[in-house]
Design an enzyme around this catalytic site. Structure first.
Site, short mmCIF file in Angstrom:
data_model
loop_
_atom_site.label_atom_id
_atom_site.label_comp_id
_atom_site.label_asym_id
_atom_site.label_seq_id
_atom_site.Cartn_x
_atom_site.Cartn_y
_atom_site.Cartn_z
N LYS A 169 1.06 -1.14 -0.01
CA LYS A 169 0.30 0.08 -0.15
C LYS A 169 1.13 1.43 0.30
O LYS A 169 2.21 0.93 0.12
CB LYS A 169 -1.02 -0.18 1.37
CG LYS A 169 -2.10 -1.61 1.12
CD LYS A 169 -3.08 -0.76 -0.64
CE LYS A 169 -3.89 -2.29 -0.07
NZ LYS A 169 -3.76 -3.16 -0.76
C1 LIG Z 1 -10.27 -2.90 -1.73
C2 LIG Z 1 -9.27 -3.23 -0.37
N1 LIG Z 1 -10.13 -3.40 0.88
C3 LIG Z 1 -10.01 -4.36 1.67
C4 LIG Z 1 -8.08 -4.43 1.74
C5 LIG Z 1 -7.49 -4.96 2.72
O1 LIG Z 1 -6.68 -4.42 3.26
P1 LIG Z 1 -5.96 -5.27 4.90
O2 LIG Z 1 -5.26 -6.55 3.79
O3 LIG Z 1 -5.07 -4.19 5.63
O4 LIG Z 1 -6.72 -6.46 5.53
C6 LIG Z 1 -7.39 -4.39 0.32
C7 LIG Z 1 -5.80 -5.82 0.79
O5 LIG Z 1 -5.13 -5.06 -0.44
C8 LIG Z 1 -7.74 -4.13 -0.16
O6 LIG Z 1 -7.43 -3.81 -2.29
#
Ligand SMILES: Cc1ncc(COP(=O)(O)O)c(C=O)c1O
Length: 402
Positions: free
Chosen positions: A199
């Protein structure tokens, strides 16, 4: 890494975290401090993040998934409720709805942005609708005005999935601020960010949830640490032992000071890294100009800002003699990492089998699923890296022209 045989250069990864000596020093300081779980660094990171986002509260958690789950639970979403989201998203966005005992409802996406098509929202509403989760795909804000207006009129909660949208702005409001410039909102609202390794800033794994509602912030904080009374993390501090009590059946979603140490340094760089990615986007634009078989997603944001998280293209398959998957594999074989964000979630086996979703329900998302590709993008890439990735794409696509 040594180049593979038949490979003229090193493998160009799809993504790579941008970690410098400052992050390493801050993490080492956290380790040496004797306080490695939730503590002073987490508090400081939350404070800086709150100011960056423009919200009154920010809570550090273990992931964006945790942030969204906590939000729905704290907002009282549960069995019998429906929550609307986009099928072009990571599974976490809908999985957390299922974890609450609620039912995910999808609306199709816009063909040019792959964001939720808000003109379809009304048709997805039912007497059981309780919340909407807009996903700011690739960093382009959803048309939030419509979402906010519907939520306000009907009293639905809004939980933003801003995993891609750390630096995004919408009509003069920072994503994460709660849109104070656009009106006075009385529905439950939160915004969730990801600090996963790929990210825009990273804490390895981690996330943050912002809100402007003190009661909701308190509830999420309690729920994030087992449901034990507030500030229980201080129970081993020099302020003296405090008794704590379990007031909710909570979760283990608290951010650690080791993660916060990384986050504190990364957050200082956030705007600089955004500028670097913005320049890399322009290099891609230029390098693939005239390659008619490929269309980048629409990125212009009137009165706002794109976070430039993913450089996403769609293939015009009517101009090609093969599939995206063949092209994707050939690009990888030539030493360039790629990503697919995303294949429509309603057709993944769990969602298909559990909720009966079938092909044809969300045609724009399904069509994009077959044609989409994300190219490598991270601040450590040079202009030459981008040109190389675009050059490989160009060669492979040209070799498959109809
Ligand atoms: C659009 C979206 N939402 C939620 C997430 C979940 O993030 P996390 O891995 O921090 O839980 C991601 C992760 O890649 C994502 O791309």
């Amino acid at each position: 890494m040594k180049p593979e045989k038949n490979q003229d250069r090193y493998f160009l990864p799809f993504s790579r975290p941008f970690i410098g000596e400052e992050e390493i020093t801050e993490v080492a300081d956290a380790l040496r401090s004797g306080w490695i779980t939730t503590g002073p660094r987490t508090k400081r990171f939350q404070d800086y993040f709150r100011r960056y986002a423009g919200s009154s509260h920010a809570l550090g958690v273990t992931s964006c998934t945790a942030a969204m789950h906590l939000s729905l639970i704290a907002m009282g979403i549960g069995a019998g409720d429906e929550v609307i989201t986009s099928p072009i998203t990571f599974p976490a966005t809908a999985n957390i709805v299922v974890h609450c005992g609620a039912t995910p409802v999808f609306v199709d996406v816009e063909p040019e942005t792959l964001n939720m098509d808000v003109s379809l929202l009304e048709s997805a509403l039912s007497p059981s609708t309780r919340a909407i989760i807009p996903v700011h795909f690739a960093g382009r804000p959803v048309d939030m005005q419509t979402v906010l207006d519907i939520a306000q009129q009907r009293g639905f909660a809004v939980v933003e999935d801003a995993a891609h949208a750390l630096e995004s702005w919408y009509r003069g409001s920072k994503i994460g601020s709660g849109y104070p410039e656009l009106g006075k909102w009385s529905f439950k609202w939160s915004c969730c960010f990801s600090f996963y390794a790929t990210k825009n800033i990273t804490t390895g794994e981690g996330g943050m949830v912002t809100t402007n509602d003190e009661g909701l912030a308190d509830e999420m904080e309690v729920l994030s640490l087992h449901g034990i009374s507030r500030d229980a993390w201080k129970r081993y501090s020099e302020e003296g032992y405090r008794h704590w009590e379990t007031i909710r059946a909570g979760f283990k979603y608290n951010m650690t000071d080791i993660q916060a140490a990384l986050g504190l340094v990364q957050l200082r760089k956030v705007e600089r890294l955004w500028k670097v990615r913005t320049e890399l986007f322009s290099v891609y634009d230029e390098a693939i100009e005239g390659l008619d078989e490929v269309v980048p997603l629409k990125r212009e944001v009137p009165e706002g800002r794109h976070a430039h998280h993913l450089y996403v293209i769609l293939f015009r398959d009517e101009m090609l003699d093969t599939t995206r998957d063949v092209i994707m594999n050939e690009i990888q074989a030539r030493g360039v990492g790629i990503g697919i964000h995303f294949r429509a979630l309603h057709l993944h086996p769990f969602y298909r089998d559990r909720f009966g979703f079938r092909p044809g329900l969300f045609p724009v998302a399904e069509d994009a699923s077959r044609r989409i590709l994300s190219l490598p993008l991270y601040p450590g890439m040079s202009k030459e890296d981008v040109e190389r990735a675009a050059g490989v794409l160009r060669d492979v696509v040209r070799s498959h022209r109809r």
